[in-house]
Design a protein around this motif. Structure first.
Motif, PDB file in Angstrom:
ATOM      1  N   CYS A 170      29.137  17.820  35.104  1.00 58.37           N
ATOM      2  CA  CYS A 170      27.970  18.338  35.813  1.00 58.37           C
ATOM      3  C   CYS A 170      28.022  18.047  37.312  1.00 58.37           C
ATOM      4  N   PHE A 171      27.426  18.958  38.044  1.00 57.39           N
ATOM      5  CA  PHE A 171      27.282  18.840  39.497  1.00 57.39           C
ATOM      6  C   PHE A 171      25.854  18.426  39.815  1.00 57.39           C
ATOM      7  N   GLU A 174      19.042  15.993  41.943  1.00 55.68           N
ATOM      8  CA  GLU A 174      18.949  16.987  40.861  1.00 55.68           C
ATOM      9  C   GLU A 174      20.309  17.217  40.230  1.00 55.68           C
ATOM     10  N   VAL A 175      20.374  17.039  38.921  1.00 56.87           N
ATOM     11  CA  VAL A 175      21.596  17.290  38.165  1.00 56.87           C
ATOM     12  C   VAL A 175      21.491  18.678  37.535  1.00 56.87           C
ATOM     13  N   TYR A 176      22.500  19.507  37.763  1.00 61.00           N
ATOM     14  CA  TYR A 176      22.503  20.865  37.219  1.00 61.00           C
ATOM     15  C   TYR A 176      23.131  20.831  35.825  1.00 61.00           C
ATOM     16  N   ASP A 177      22.286  20.488  34.861  1.00 64.58           N
ATOM     17  CA  ASP A 177      22.752  20.328  33.480  1.00 64.58           C
ATOM     18  C   ASP A 177      22.122  21.340  32.527  1.00 64.58           C
ATOM     19  N   ALA A 184      33.729  22.547  32.388  1.00 65.78           N
ATOM     20  CA  ALA A 184      33.006  22.792  33.633  1.00 65.78           C
ATOM     21  C   ALA A 184      32.408  24.190  33.625  1.00 65.78           C
ATOM     22  N   TYR A 185      31.395  24.379  34.453  1.00 67.06           N
ATOM     23  CA  TYR A 185      30.747  25.684  34.623  1.00 67.06           C
ATOM     24  C   TYR A 185      30.788  26.003  36.108  1.00 67.06           C
TER      25      TYR A 185
END
Length: 310
Positions: free
Chosen positions: A192-193, A198-201, A239-240
């Motif tokens: 995750c980034f 804020e975690v983009y999960d 990963a996304y």
């Protein structure tokens, strides 16, 4: 042209942060450079800098004037060069900002080629995943992926077809299996980034009009997009990523696209400027060059690898 030199002193002082350094670069005395700034402030009837014993800081009036001054000064320089040589040459310094992965792995080598084609154009590249304010950070243009926020900034599209790609290395998939649906990501380590706190999960997917949002988890989170990509290459998880960031890895087989029968999140690429007046000839050339590179990059990915260009 004394007025032109005063503008040059103002812009260089902003860039260097030092009046003495500006004076040295223009072969002037500090007193002469200081007098030029005072003369400019008197003509504008506004303070351009907040001065202290140790630093110079732009005032709000200075920021507004700079946003108009830099493109005007660049245009005047171009006109002088054209009159002097009889040939139109685009010159100038571009201050650019880009996210880490795109900036390091794509924009940097593209700029090297661009500078060979246009040696009169120089650049300063600021690479960071935080969103750069093109007003307060004195950046001529920022490259941003994803829909730009509603604002009075000028967002010029470079590529509107780019999307995110769900991907992992062959080594990870061999060890942990291949998820065939977005819901199966709950059983995998997802990379995750995060931006700020804020975690983009929450990863979104669509198929046949149905939207699926998956809350993913894993032990690897970074505020640097390039780190997330490197973890994926090392087999640490799924990963996304933006298609631009992993196009080369997909083409070389270092990463494998997953859930290709699902539509992924759009990630269009824009060049963002403070306003249309800042769209100088150099930035026009750069925009055309980068847009063409984006098309070529996406075309390089084999069919079925998670990206397609019509």
């Amino acid at each position: 042209m004394k007025a032109l030199q005063d503008l040059e002193i103002f812009v260089r002082t902003v860039d260097t942060g030092s009046l003495s350094a500006t004076a040295r670069s223009l072969n002037l005395t500090p007193a002469a450079a200081s007098a030029a700034l005072k003369r400019l402030e008197a003509e504008l009837n506004a303070p351009l800098f907040a001065r202290s014993t140790r630093s110079l800081r732009l005032t709000r009036e200075g920021e507004v004037f700079l946003s108009h001054c830099k493109p005007a000064l660049a245009a005047l320089r171009d006109a002088q060069l054209e009159l002097a040589s009889g040939q139109q040459q685009v010159r100038g310094m571009l201050q650019l900002a880009a996210p880490s992965d795109f900036g390091r792995n794509l924009l940097l080598p593209w700029l090297e080629v661009f500078q060979q084609l246009h040696p009169g154009i120089q650049y300063r590249l600021h690479v960071a995943d935080r969103v750069t304010n093109v007003y307060s950070n004195l950046v001529d243009a920022a490259f941003r992926q994803g829909e730009p926020p509603e604002s009075n900034m000028l967002a010029l599209p470079l590529d509107l077809t780019n999307r995110r790609v769900l991907c992992a290395s062959p080594a990870y998939l061999e060890k942990h299996g291949v998820p065939d649906t977005p819901e199966a990501l709950a059983q995998h380590n997802c990379l995750c980034f995060m931006l700020g706190e804020e975690v983009y999960d929450r990863w979104r997917f669509w198929r046949e009009g149905k939207e699926v949002t998956v809350r993913v988890g894993g032990g690897n989170i970074s505020n640097d997009g390039d780190v997330v990509r490197r973890w994926a290459l090392a087999g640490r998880g799924i990963a996304y990523k933006s298609g631009f960031d992993v196009a080369g890895d997909l083409a070389q087989g270092q990463l494998v696209a997953l859930c290709n029968d699902w539509q992924t999140e759009p990630s269009p690429l824009y060049m963002v400027l403070p306003g249309r007046r800042q769209l100088t000839p150099a930035l026009r050339l750069l925009r055309e060059f980068i847009a063409q590179r984006c098309v070529e990059l996406l075309k390089s990915v084999p069919p079925g690898a998670g990206l397609s260009v019509t």
